[in-house]
Structures are given as C-alpha cells and as structure tokens.
Design an enzyme around this catalytic site. Structure first.
Site, PDB file in Angstrom:
ATOM      1  N   ASP A   1      30.113   3.718  31.372  1.00 36.51           N
ATOM      2  CA  ASP A   1      31.426   3.952  30.785  1.00 36.51           C
ATOM      3  C   ASP A   1      31.906   2.761  29.967  1.00 36.51           C
ATOM      4  O   ASP A   1      32.025   1.657  30.493  1.00 36.51           O
ATOM      5  CB  ASP A   1      32.435   4.258  31.897  1.00 36.51           C
ATOM      6  CG  ASP A   1      31.982   5.449  32.735  1.00 36.51           C
ATOM      7  OD1 ASP A   1      31.844   6.532  32.157  1.00 36.51           O
ATOM      8  OD2 ASP A   1      31.743   5.287  33.937  1.00 36.51           O
TER       9      ASP A   1
ATOM     10  N   ASP B   1      30.570  -3.774  29.559  1.00 31.08           N
ATOM     11  CA  ASP B   1      31.785  -3.854  28.744  1.00 31.08           C
ATOM     12  C   ASP B   1      32.966  -4.430  29.502  1.00 31.08           C
ATOM     13  O   ASP B   1      34.009  -4.686  28.912  1.00 31.08           O
ATOM     14  CB  ASP B   1      32.172  -2.453  28.252  1.00 31.08           C
ATOM     15  CG  ASP B   1      32.761  -1.605  29.365  1.00 31.08           C
ATOM     16  OD1 ASP B   1      33.944  -1.236  29.284  1.00 31.08           O
ATOM     17  OD2 ASP B   1      32.041  -1.332  30.339  1.00 31.08           O
TER      18      ASP B   1
ATOM     19  N   ASP C   1      25.412  -0.440  31.945  1.00 31.50           N
ATOM     20  CA  ASP C   1      26.620   0.177  32.472  1.00 31.50           C
ATOM     21  C   ASP C   1      26.813   1.445  31.634  1.00 31.50           C
ATOM     22  O   ASP C   1      26.296   1.541  30.530  1.00 31.50           O
ATOM     23  CB  ASP C   1      27.797  -0.790  32.301  1.00 31.50           C
ATOM     24  CG  ASP C   1      29.127  -0.125  32.574  1.00 31.50           C
ATOM     25  OD1 ASP C   1      29.299   0.398  33.678  1.00 31.50           O
ATOM     26  OD2 ASP C   1      29.978  -0.123  31.670  1.00 31.50           O
TER      27      ASP C   1
END
Length: 231
Positions: A14, A171, A12
């Site tokens: 961001d 995250d 991922d």
C-alpha cells in the site's frame, strides 16, 4: 543467476506498489461514520499510513472511544475496503515496470504488508501483479506488525534469502524502521512528503524525497545493480 546476484526484493504493498490509501481512507471514514464519528479527514488518515489496519483500529477505539468490539470494527472496515479495492486500485506505472524488470532477471520477490491476507490477495489479483508476486506475507501472519521486522524476516525466510541480501521498498516510516531492524537495505519512497524527515527514513540506503514522482524503474534497477551490500 541474475546480474543482481543473490539480491532479493521485498515490496510493501500500500502506497508503494499501489496507491491504495484513498481506498483505505474511504473505508475508514465509513467505518467511523457508522460509529458516530463524522469528522475524520485525510489529514487524520495520514497519521496512520504504514500502520496495520488492526493496529489502526485499536488506536481509533482508544482515540474516539468506540464501543464496538475490535473484531467487529475490523470485519466492517475490511469488508468496505475489499469492495473498494476490487472496484479500483491503481498500480504506479514505474513500479509495474520495475516488477517486470526484476521478473525478467529472475530476481526473487515478495510482498510484505500490514494489510489482511484477503486485501493483499484482492489487490494483487485485481491488478495482475499476482503473476509476478507469488510470495506474500501479511502482518496478520506474524507476531508483530511494522515497525517490528517480523513481516520482512518472514518474507526473507519464504524466499530462502539472507536478510543482508534483501532490499525493501517502502513508503512509510514504520516500514523503513522495520527494514532497518531486519538488517535489510531500504529504498524509501515517502507517500506523505511531509514525513520525509522522519528519523526512520534516515536509516534508508536510498531516500527519494519526492516520492513516486521521483521513482523510475530503470534508476532503481541501476541502483540495485551498483548498490553496495548492507553493512
């Protein structure tokens, strides 16, 4: 072949590779302020971490009763975000080391993100990550964003990797759910510590409750090298 065998790694972007959430918050705050919503806070922003920009704006339209068309809001928000992203985006140092470790081993890597293709490209180019991460999938290119598995399955397809051989670094809870739905292992590094108990994170093979402060390139690499394949 690398010591990691057929393993492929999907990042991922961001909050995982880069700390772009402050830029997203500021872009969103400005977009909402222009529409007359002036009390948007960081705590409000945290509710949308891990959801694609387009879906976030659709939710805001409903929540705040915004009258501007979604396309207009999206264009405004993306323009603001790109300006901020190009000016300054911070790569997590241990993530940078991890990418370099994997690159040295020839491990196939991809980025799968809820951001627009333009935003992903701007960040990867601006930070220098583009030299190692050339396979990129935006949620804009698939039918459904996270928590649907589409972006991760498309990334695996482009890497010519079986989903069971893929490890996702994420995250946010929607991303962990998407990895699980894709049949991939997940190393979860919660951006919002308070969300570490989200049910989706319980599906991750490795959950670092302390987030980025707990992540090191070497320990992640060692876990990959010794980690059991997805069941």
């Amino acid at each position: 072949m690398s010591t990691l065998g057929s393993t492929a790694v999907i990042f991922d972007l961001d909050g995982t590779l880069v700390d772009s959430e402050p830029n997203y918050f500021e872009a969103g705050r400005q977009t909402l302020a222009e529409q007359g919503i002036t009390d948007f806070t960081w705590a409000d922003h945290e509710q949308y971490v891990g959801i694609s920009t387009q879906e976030t704006l659709a939710l805001w339209k409903e929540r705040y009763g915004l009258t501007a068309p979604l396309d207009t809001l999206l264009a405004d928000n993306n323009r603001r975000y790109l300006e901020l992203a190009r000016a300054s985006t911070h790569v997590y140092p241990e993530m940078w080391k991890f990418v370099e470790l994997l690159a040295a081993e020839g491990v196939p890597m991809a980025v799968a993100s809820g951001s627009s293709p333009e935003a992903i490209e701007a960040i990867l180019a601006g930070t220098g990550l583009a030299s190692h991460l050339t396979t990129v999938v935006s949620a804009d290119e698939v039918p459904h964003g996270k928590p649907a598995p589409d972006v991760f399955l498309e990334a695996a397809r482009r890497l010519a990797a079986a989903p069971a051989d893929c490890v996702v670094l994420e995250d946010a809870a929607p991303g962990a759910a998407a990895a699980h739905a894709a049949g991939m292992r997940c190393l979860a590094i919660p951006y919002v510590a308070a969300q570490a108990d989200a049910p989706a994170f319980a599906t991750a093979e490795l959950l670092l409750r302390g987030g980025q402060a707990e992540f090191t390139a070497q320990s992640a690499y060692d876990w990959l090298a010794g980690g059991s394949p997805a069941s």
